[in-house]
Design an enzyme around this catalytic site. Sequence first.
Site, PDB file in Angstrom:
ATOM      1  N   GLU A   1      43.725  46.182  52.301  1.00 42.42           N
ATOM      2  CA  GLU A   1      44.093  45.124  53.241  1.00 42.42           C
ATOM      3  C   GLU A   1      43.398  43.810  52.926  1.00 42.42           C
ATOM      4  O   GLU A   1      43.950  42.730  53.165  1.00 42.42           O
ATOM      5  CB  GLU A   1      43.764  45.547  54.681  1.00 42.42           C
ATOM      6  CG  GLU A   1      44.792  46.467  55.283  1.00 42.42           C
ATOM      7  CD  GLU A   1      44.633  46.599  56.793  1.00 42.42           C
ATOM      8  OE1 GLU A   1      45.463  47.286  57.392  1.00 42.42           O
ATOM      9  OE2 GLU A   1      43.695  46.017  57.361  1.00 42.42           O
TER      10      GLU A   1
ATOM     11  N   HIS B   1      38.525  68.774  39.245  1.00 38.83           N
ATOM     12  CA  HIS B   1      39.397  69.736  38.569  1.00 38.83           C
ATOM     13  C   HIS B   1      40.870  69.366  38.704  1.00 38.83           C
ATOM     14  O   HIS B   1      41.657  69.573  37.786  1.00 38.83           O
ATOM     15  CB  HIS B   1      39.163  71.138  39.133  1.00 38.83           C
ATOM     16  CG  HIS B   1      37.793  71.661  38.876  1.00 38.83           C
ATOM     17  ND1 HIS B   1      37.401  72.114  37.640  1.00 38.83           N
ATOM     18  CD2 HIS B   1      36.720  71.782  39.683  1.00 38.83           C
ATOM     19  CE1 HIS B   1      36.131  72.507  37.696  1.00 38.83           C
ATOM     20  NE2 HIS B   1      35.685  72.309  38.911  1.00 38.83           N
TER      21      HIS B   1
ATOM     22  N   LYS C   1      54.430  44.671  61.461  1.00 36.25           N
ATOM     23  CA  LYS C   1      54.281  44.858  62.906  1.00 36.25           C
ATOM     24  C   LYS C   1      55.327  44.070  63.679  1.00 36.25           C
ATOM     25  O   LYS C   1      55.903  44.553  64.658  1.00 36.25           O
ATOM     26  CB  LYS C   1      52.876  44.437  63.342  1.00 36.25           C
ATOM     27  CG  LYS C   1      51.763  45.342  62.846  1.00 36.25           C
ATOM     28  CD  LYS C   1      50.404  44.817  63.294  1.00 36.25           C
ATOM     29  CE  LYS C   1      49.276  45.695  62.793  1.00 36.25           C
ATOM     30  NZ  LYS C   1      47.944  45.164  63.182  1.00 36.25           N
TER      31      LYS C   1
END
Length: 257
Positions: free
Chosen positions: A103, A132, A248
């Site tokens: 951000e 791994h 938003k």
Amino acid sequence: MAGAEPSIRTFSVPENVGGRFSVLTAVGLLPAALLGLDVEALLRGARAMRDRFLSPNFKENLPFQLAAAQYLLTQKGKSQHVFFPYAQHLLRFGEWYCQLVAESLGKTLNEKGEIVHTGITPLTALGITDQHSRLQLYQEGPNDKLFLFVEAETLAPSLEIPLPETAAEHPAVSYLKGVTFDHFIHSALEGTRRSLTENHRPNLTIRVDEISPETLGELFMLFQGAVAFLGEFLGINAFDQPGVERSKILTRQLLVN
């Protein structure tokens, strides 16, 4: 009484502090206190790193050192930075780190209004688990990553790896006889670090004495300070998030309509 205002105690949250930087405000401290964490120790560690952040001495200013290394390697094509702690307690910390970096640094425009499309892509991995599952890619895939190891000198009480008597002398596992979990994890980290270095994969290590509230406070402030410096290096505003805000706005419009 009808019409009476409820008496609910609230905590002040600074309006100019974005969510990703709010971990050391009431937003993060209240749940930490409710969980029984030592909030005073958390803040003590943060204050110690804040003092380093404010120091003009390069050797003292750890956030500046970290940011300088990240920026210079980004300029050399290492645009993905892997937060790689060898401590289970830092698993969720890595998720916060990813939000902080993504951000703060992913921006279309620089502070001059020029289109730059700059940023660092944050990733998180957990040693030994992801050593791994992902190391094959990290070793032999694109050489576009910087690895940020976090090593705790003391991880746990000295507990030996239990081996059945029937297996203790078997050559496949006999080297683990008498080895503690603590020593095993440190050895795994050193092996990974050396193998990446041998393969010209840049990495750096952040060492703490232990995973405690105080060292967590130091780590929170270390990375927040480094991101602030990176914003300056990249010439962008590290404290806004216009890309998130647009999403938003569109979401609210879809819900209203």
